[in-house]
Design an enzyme around this catalytic site. Structure first.
Site, short mmCIF file in Angstrom:
data_model
loop_
_atom_site.label_atom_id
_atom_site.label_comp_id
_atom_site.label_asym_id
_atom_site.label_seq_id
_atom_site.Cartn_x
_atom_site.Cartn_y
_atom_site.Cartn_z
N TYR A 240 -3.90 -66.68 -15.91
CA TYR A 240 -3.05 -67.76 -16.80
C TYR A 240 -1.85 -67.64 -15.78
CZ TYR A 240 -6.11 -67.13 -21.00
OH TYR A 240 -6.90 -67.37 -22.05
N LYS B 180 -1.68 -35.65 -33.75
CA LYS B 180 -1.57 -37.15 -34.15
C LYS B 180 -2.16 -38.34 -33.43
CE LYS B 180 3.00 -36.79 -32.60
NZ LYS B 180 3.93 -36.27 -32.77
C1 LIG Z 1 4.77 -36.03 -31.90
C2 LIG Z 1 5.42 -34.15 -32.27
C3 LIG Z 1 5.60 -33.08 -31.37
C4 LIG Z 1 4.91 -33.18 -29.56
O1 LIG Z 1 5.66 -34.29 -29.04
P1 LIG Z 1 5.28 -34.54 -27.62
O2 LIG Z 1 6.29 -34.96 -26.88
O3 LIG Z 1 4.34 -35.33 -27.57
O4 LIG Z 1 4.93 -33.24 -26.63
C5 LIG Z 1 5.75 -32.21 -31.66
N1 LIG Z 1 6.32 -31.92 -32.96
C6 LIG Z 1 6.80 -33.05 -33.10
C7 LIG Z 1 7.05 -33.08 -34.52
C8 LIG Z 1 6.03 -34.41 -33.34
O5 LIG Z 1 6.05 -35.28 -34.23
#
Ligand SMILES: *Cc1c(COP(=O)(O)O)cnc(C)c1O
Length: 344
Positions: free
Chosen positions: A245, A35
């Site tokens: 800055y 994702k």
């Molecule tokens: C993002 C996510 C993962 C992966 O999690 P990590 O902590 O990055 O390993 C797995 N399962 C779900 C449902 C997620 O939303």
């Protein structure tokens, strides 16, 4: 025209990290969460590399992400974690990816549109997405073809947290009652919790990309993202003058300052200033002054650094996270669009 700044992405390290995580739960298949565009690295590129290495199960958040990935490689399955909103139905019915059904309304929507293989999320204590165990076992799911029944850990990065075992036991109880082809529970940190947390399929994200998900992974996972910048200008700053800055940094000695072409608009947020550094060969160049939108000043006093030189900015995720208060996830997913993403 080539982009002026670059992420060098290490495909071997990505695959090695996936294999290492897979090896921690040998009884389970190892998937990959891709994702947020593969946590900022590029979802398609990550999927292709891991699919070639043998990964068969991928996870994105939305149908828009699923569409952006393009055609799935042979034998590869993709699950969409946010499930099906009403507006998603036309895409969801036409796409090869599977919906992860999260709510009673989503289950009904899926059934009414004709059903078919789906995944189901059960919330075992995080109180985020998913059916309650009660809803899941109420008969709501009877007759549904469930490919993967899953749940998600809230505190896996704290191995001693009581919620880990409570969630696992709650999930095991639901899994015993709800038929599904496979059961999936652990993210990266969950994989490290050891025996009893693997079920049939794991879903790591962070660890794949070189983050350290929790105790037991220190030093085992390889850095995947290398942040390459270029020196736009080198200047002499006499003792007593300030840089940047707000004039927040003042030279205590006559200094050489190198200005590189990266800033908070690229996801290198101002909170990284105190801990951030650049590397030119063996020389360590600390960040001085405030990080600007497009520029960072480095103290290059005594180093041989010139205009046009390449500088790798330190991107040690656990170290930067500890020093800045930003999570390793935020550091990765914040990496901006101005970087060319170049895989090796
Ligand atoms: C993002 C996510 C993962 C992966 O999690 P990590 O902590 O990055 O390993 C797995 N399962 C779900 C449902 C997620 O939303």
């Amino acid at each position: 025209m080539s982009a002026p700044l670059r992420l060098d992405l290490d495909g071997d390290a990505l695959v090695a990290n996936w294999r290492w995580l897979a090896g921690r739960q040998p009884g389970a298949a190892c998937g990959a969460a891709i994702k947020a565009d593969g946590y900022g690295l590029g979802g398609r590129a990550v999927m292709e590399r891991l699919a070639r290495a043998g990964c068969r199960d991928f996870f994105v958040a939305t149908w828009a992400e699923a569409e952006t990935l393009g055609a799935l490689p042979d034998g590869v399955a993709l699950s969409v974690l946010h499930g099906v909103r009403a507006a998603d139905m036309p895409v969801a019915r036409a796409h090869a990816a599977r919906a992860v059904l999260n709510s009673v309304a989503q289950v009904r929507r899926w059934r009414e549109s004709g059903g078919g293989a789906c995944d189901v999320m059960v919330d075992t204590g995080m109180n985020r997405l998913g059916l309650t165990p009660g809803e899941a076992m109420s008969g709501l799911l009877d007759g549904l073809v469930i490919e993967t029944l899953m749940s998600h850990l809230a505190c896996a990065d704290e191995p001693k947290h009581a919620l880990n075992r409570a969630q696992r036991d709650a999930f095991a109880a639901v899994a015993a009652r709800i038929p599904a082809r496979r059961y999936s529970f652990a993210n990266s940190a969950g994989i490290l919790l050891g025996q009893g947390y693997g079920f049939d399929l794991t879903r790591p994200g962070l660890g794949l990309y070189g983050g350290t998900p929790g105790p037991g992974a220190e030093g085992a996972l390889r850095q995947v993202v290398h942040l390459m910048t270029e020196v736009l200008q080198v200047r002499d700053v006499p003792a007593g003058q300030s840089v940047g800055y707000g004039a927040t940094w003042r030279a205590e000695r006559d200094s050489r300052i190198a200005i590189v072409n990266c800033g908070y608009a690229d996801g290198f947020l101002r909170a990284l200033g105190a801990a951030g550094l650049g590397r030119a060969g063996d020389a360590i160049l600390p960040i001085v002054g405030r990080i600007s939108m497009d520029l960072i000043a480095l103290d290059a006093t005594g180093a041989s650094v010139g205009e046009g030189d390449e500088i790798e900015m330190g991107f040690d995720l656990p170290r930067l996270s500890a020093a800045s208060g930003l999570s390793q996830y935020e550091l990765l997913t914040g990496l901006g669009r101005r970087f060319e993403r170049r895989w090796a």
